[in-house]
Design an enzyme around this catalytic site. Structure first.
Site, short mmCIF file in Angstrom:
data_model
loop_
_atom_site.label_atom_id
_atom_site.label_comp_id
_atom_site.label_asym_id
_atom_site.label_seq_id
_atom_site.Cartn_x
_atom_site.Cartn_y
_atom_site.Cartn_z
N LYS A 51 0.95 -1.17 0.14
CA LYS A 51 0.00 -0.18 0.02
C LYS A 51 0.84 1.22 0.03
CE LYS A 51 -3.73 -2.20 2.41
NZ LYS A 51 -4.21 -2.63 3.80
N GLN A 95 -5.04 -1.61 9.80
CA GLN A 95 -4.79 -2.95 9.41
C GLN A 95 -5.30 -3.94 10.15
OE1 GLN A 95 -3.79 -3.30 6.16
NE2 GLN A 95 -3.92 -5.72 6.23
N ASP A 118 -11.46 2.31 4.16
CA ASP A 118 -11.78 1.03 4.15
C ASP A 118 -13.56 0.87 3.83
OD1 ASP A 118 -9.99 -0.83 4.18
OD2 ASP A 118 -9.82 -0.46 6.39
N1 GUN Z 1 -6.60 -6.81 6.14
C1 GUN Z 1 -7.09 -7.60 5.06
N2 GUN Z 1 -7.63 -6.90 4.09
C2 GUN Z 1 -7.87 -5.53 4.70
C3 GUN Z 1 -8.47 -4.52 4.25
O1 GUN Z 1 -9.14 -4.24 3.15
N3 GUN Z 1 -8.42 -3.35 5.11
C4 GUN Z 1 -7.92 -3.28 6.37
N4 GUN Z 1 -8.07 -2.30 7.25
N5 GUN Z 1 -7.34 -4.49 6.99
C5 GUN Z 1 -7.50 -5.63 6.07
#
Ligand code: GUN
Length: 280
Positions: A51, A95, A118
């Site tokens: 990311k 996360q 998200d």
């Molecule tokens: N962990 C795995 N996928 C995601 C996601 O799309 N967002 C977040 N915040 N954590 C994750």
């Protein structure tokens, strides 16, 4: 046809990059994404690194705040409240998964809906379910964009979603309803999943089991979107028996190189949208 998620993600990222470079000429601030990372869970470390790299590539300022896995819930809630107030932060992502001492619900509820890249905050979830403007969770948004590359008008199509998570299955259903699909969700307690999946014009799977979806589970000419990321004999594979199902499907996403890259591109898109909404 094999859907090239990597290529589609690159196209979307180019658009985002272009838009940001134009915005930078007129705005004093730049879009920025703050990621809170707790602990050392390997998949999370990999996702977050990815990311960060993709954010920088398009001109989004990336800030990762790391905490040890025994950090208190209160410390995280305080940090989120500070970030909510910080005008230099456009998007906040905590996360997942979180360690046991931290209540996911409290965390998600504390992130300001306007910075919730998200789309997990109930405010955004409710707006999406009501058909109002909202931030849309990145994975289902990425899936929808890929599906629409294959078929522009989804009206009347039967979509079957395997998996009912808040991250994917539930928001995916809302998005496909909005596109006038007939939507079925099946999950771990459903009976005879095959009897549903074999009727799908669009089949989306996020269960986390390699080779879960076999050739005879899929209708001829279906669009198959594989959200699964699993390890099998040292290789990353999805939920679908790709080699067999690709002979039958009209279009199918590979793993890796399908939904994954689109999810990150959609995170960047959401960050840009949050920035624009906050700076107007
Ligand atoms: N962990 C795995 N996928 C995601 C996601 O799309 N967002 C977040 N915040 N954590 C994750």
């Amino acid at each position: 046809m094999i859907i090239d998620g990597k290529k589609e993600a690159e196209l979307l990222q180019q658009k985002i990059k272009q838009e940001i470079s134009v915005l930078k000429k007129t705005k004093s601030k730049v879009p920025s994404l703050t990621v809170i990372l707790i602990g050392e869970y390997t998949p999370s470390l990999i996702y977050v690194k990815n990311k960060e790299k993709q954010s920088k590539d398009v001109g989004i300022k990336s800030n990762i705040i790391k905490y040890p896995k025994d950090v208190s819930e209160q410390d995280i809630l305080n940090k989120i409240k500070d970030l909510n107030k910080d005008d230099n932060v456009s998007g906040i992502l905590v996360q997942l998964p979180l360690p046991d001492q931290i209540d996911k619900e409290k965390i998600i509820n504390t992130i300001s809906p306007s910075k919730d890249v998200d789309g997990f905050n109930p405010n955004n979830v409710g707006n999406l379910a009501s058909g109002y403007k909202s931030i849309i969770p990145c994975t289902p948004l990425g899936c929808l964009l890929l599906i629409k590359k294959i078929e522009k008008n989804l009206t009347g199509m039967h979509a079957v979603i395997i998996g009912r998570s808040n991250l994917n299955g539930k928001p995916m259903a809302q998005l496909l309803l909005r596109e006038n699909c007939t939507v079925t969700i099946v999950h771990s307690k459903s009976k005879q999943i095959k009897s549903h999946s074999e009727k799908a014009d669009i089949l989306i799977t996020a269960v986390g089991v390699p080779n879960f979806v076999k050739k005879d589970w899929v209708k001829d000419n279906a669009i198959v979107i594989d959200v699964g990321i699993n390890k099998l004999n040292g290789k990353i594979v999805g939920d679908v028996d790709f080699e067999e199902v690709k002979k039958k499907a009209k279009a199918i996403t590979p793993v890796p190189g399908g939904v994954g890259p689109m999810t990150i591109a959609c995170l960047l898109k959401n960050t840009l949208e949050c920035f624009k909404a906050l700076s107007t």
